[in-house]
Scaffold this motif. Structure first.
Motif, PDB file in Angstrom:
ATOM      1  N   SER A 197      -7.244 -11.191   0.330  1.00 55.56           N
ATOM      2  CA  SER A 197      -8.326 -10.151   0.561  1.00 55.56           C
ATOM      3  C   SER A 197      -7.907  -9.075  -0.678  1.00 55.56           C
ATOM      4  O   SER A 197      -8.495  -8.222  -0.845  1.00 55.56           O
ATOM      5  CB  SER A 197      -8.028  -9.270   1.936  1.00 55.56           C
ATOM      6  N   GLY A 252      -9.382  -2.432   4.646  1.00 55.72           N
ATOM      7  CA  GLY A 252      -9.090  -3.890   5.216  1.00 55.72           C
ATOM      8  C   GLY A 252      -8.448  -4.863   4.669  1.00 55.72           C
ATOM      9  O   GLY A 252      -7.659  -5.732   5.232  1.00 55.72           O
ATOM     10  N   ALA A 253      -8.018  -4.819   3.279  1.00 55.67           N
ATOM     11  CA  ALA A 253      -7.398  -5.573   2.582  1.00 55.67           C
ATOM     12  C   ALA A 253      -5.800  -5.340   3.127  1.00 55.67           C
ATOM     13  O   ALA A 253      -5.623  -4.317   3.455  1.00 55.67           O
ATOM     14  CB  ALA A 253      -7.607  -5.543   1.055  1.00 55.67           C
ATOM     15  N   ARG A 254      -5.230  -6.336   3.129  1.00 60.56           N
ATOM     16  CA  ARG A 254      -3.783  -6.492   3.459  1.00 60.56           C
ATOM     17  C   ARG A 254      -3.004  -7.571   2.740  1.00 60.56           C
ATOM     18  O   ARG A 254      -3.347  -8.548   2.164  1.00 60.56           O
ATOM     19  CB  ARG A 254      -3.673  -6.846   4.984  1.00 60.56           C
ATOM     20  N   TYR A 256      -6.603  -2.978  -3.522  1.00 60.07           N
ATOM     21  CA  TYR A 256      -7.162  -3.068  -2.223  1.00 60.07           C
ATOM     22  C   TYR A 256      -8.227  -2.358  -1.975  1.00 60.07           C
ATOM     23  O   TYR A 256      -8.454  -1.269  -2.403  1.00 60.07           O
ATOM     24  CB  TYR A 256      -5.848  -2.581  -1.299  1.00 60.07           C
ATOM     25  N   ALA A 285       0.109  -3.272   5.272  1.00 59.22           N
ATOM     26  CA  ALA A 285      -0.899  -3.378   6.611  1.00 59.22           C
ATOM     27  C   ALA A 285      -2.188  -3.148   6.175  1.00 59.22           C
ATOM     28  O   ALA A 285      -2.510  -2.446   4.788  1.00 59.22           O
ATOM     29  CB  ALA A 285      -0.327  -2.089   7.330  1.00 59.22           C
ATOM     30  N   PRO A 286      -3.298  -3.490   6.903  1.00 55.51           N
ATOM     31  CA  PRO A 286      -4.771  -3.353   6.363  1.00 55.51           C
ATOM     32  C   PRO A 286      -5.014  -1.868   5.999  1.00 55.51           C
ATOM     33  O   PRO A 286      -4.745  -0.999   6.682  1.00 55.51           O
ATOM     34  CB  PRO A 286      -5.436  -3.869   7.683  1.00 55.51           C
ATOM     35  N   LEU A 287      -5.480  -1.725   4.888  1.00 56.70           N
ATOM     36  CA  LEU A 287      -5.835  -0.582   4.199  1.00 56.70           C
ATOM     37  C   LEU A 287      -6.949   0.190   5.151  1.00 56.70           C
ATOM     38  O   LEU A 287      -7.913  -0.346   5.526  1.00 56.70           O
ATOM     39  CB  LEU A 287      -6.266  -0.773   2.673  1.00 56.70           C
ATOM     40  N   THR A 295       0.265 -10.032   3.897  1.00 54.31           N
ATOM     41  CA  THR A 295       1.021 -10.312   4.862  1.00 54.31           C
ATOM     42  C   THR A 295       2.200 -10.529   4.504  1.00 54.31           C
ATOM     43  O   THR A 295       2.784 -10.658   3.268  1.00 54.31           O
ATOM     44  CB  THR A 295       0.669 -11.897   5.545  1.00 54.31           C
TER      45      THR A 295
END
Ligand code: MD3
Ligand code: FE
Length: 215
Positions: A60, A127-129, A124, A192-194, A131
């Protein structure tokens, strides 16, 4: 640094995160506009792209690189490559401003001999993350990694030596710089998801520069 208190040099408030890891709040703030201009110049030569993991997933986070080597991921695995697989050309050189900033931050955190040869640039969108993972494609783990955050804020996940160690959540903002060395060098970490937002310089993006000594 084995010291869990804040310390202050002439200009910089430095926050120890763990043994070997330090957060330099605002270290790059005054350079943010120039750094983002340089990122745009790099991306004009080596465009941002969504790489594929060895397992076949599209990342992502969009990525590009500058330096003698660039980090790439594809069906064959992760590696550092002197050539951009999208263009067949060498990655653009690391701008002088990037090097000054990265070596200055490393020195401030106790790594005066850091000379990066690779800079991975992550972009990012909301929603981009990233893991939890370890950075272990480099040759020399005595060399730290320096990360520079620009644009939208994010929550940094800082785990331990094992994937199952529950990560701490650390909010990082435009201009924050972190240095990861010593025992922290192989810690699991992620983003974490942006959250959505808008930054006056970076728009609806977070940009992260990570400086590494790859070879
Ligand atoms: C902790 N990037 O590119 S930088 C990466 O914000 C990466 O884009 C994240 O993880 C980002 O590999 C986080 C912070 C970072 C980088 C390397 C580390 C934290 C680290 C190495 C060891 C421990
Ligand atoms: Fe990483």
């Amino acid at each position: 640094m084995a010291n869990y208190e804040l310390w202050r040099s002439d200009r910089q408030l430095t926050e120890p995160l763990a043994d070997g890891a330090a957060l330099l709040r605002g270290f790059a703030s005054k350079d943010a506009a120039n750094l983002l201009d340089a990122v745009r110049e790099i991306a004009a030569i080596a465009p941002f792209r969504h790489m594929t993991t060895p397992g076949g997933y599209r990342m992502s986070v969009a990525m590009t690189n500058c330096g003698e080597r660039g980090w790439v991921s594809d069906a064959n695995g992760y590696r550092y490559d002197a050539f951009d697989p999208e263009t067949g050309r060498r990655w653009p050189a690391i701008p002088e401003l990037f090097l000054t900033l990265a070596t200055g931050a490393a020195a401030e955190a106790g790594f005066p001999n850091f000379r990066p040869d690779a800079c991975l640039i992550n972009r990012y969108e909301p929603g981009a993350r990233l893991t939890l993972h370890q950075d272990r494609n480099e040759r020399d783990f005595t060399q730290p990694i320096v990360s520079v955050s620009l644009g939208l804020p994010a929550v940094f996940l800082f785990g331990g030596a094992r994937r199952k160690d529950r990560p701490r959540r650390i909010r990082i903002e435009n201009g924050d710089v972190a240095v990861w060395g010593g025992p922290a060098r192989l810690a699991f970490h992620g983003i974490a998801p942006l959250a959505a937002g808008s930054d006056s310089l970076a728009g609806e993006h977070r940009i992260n520069l990570t400086f590494r000594k790859a070879c």
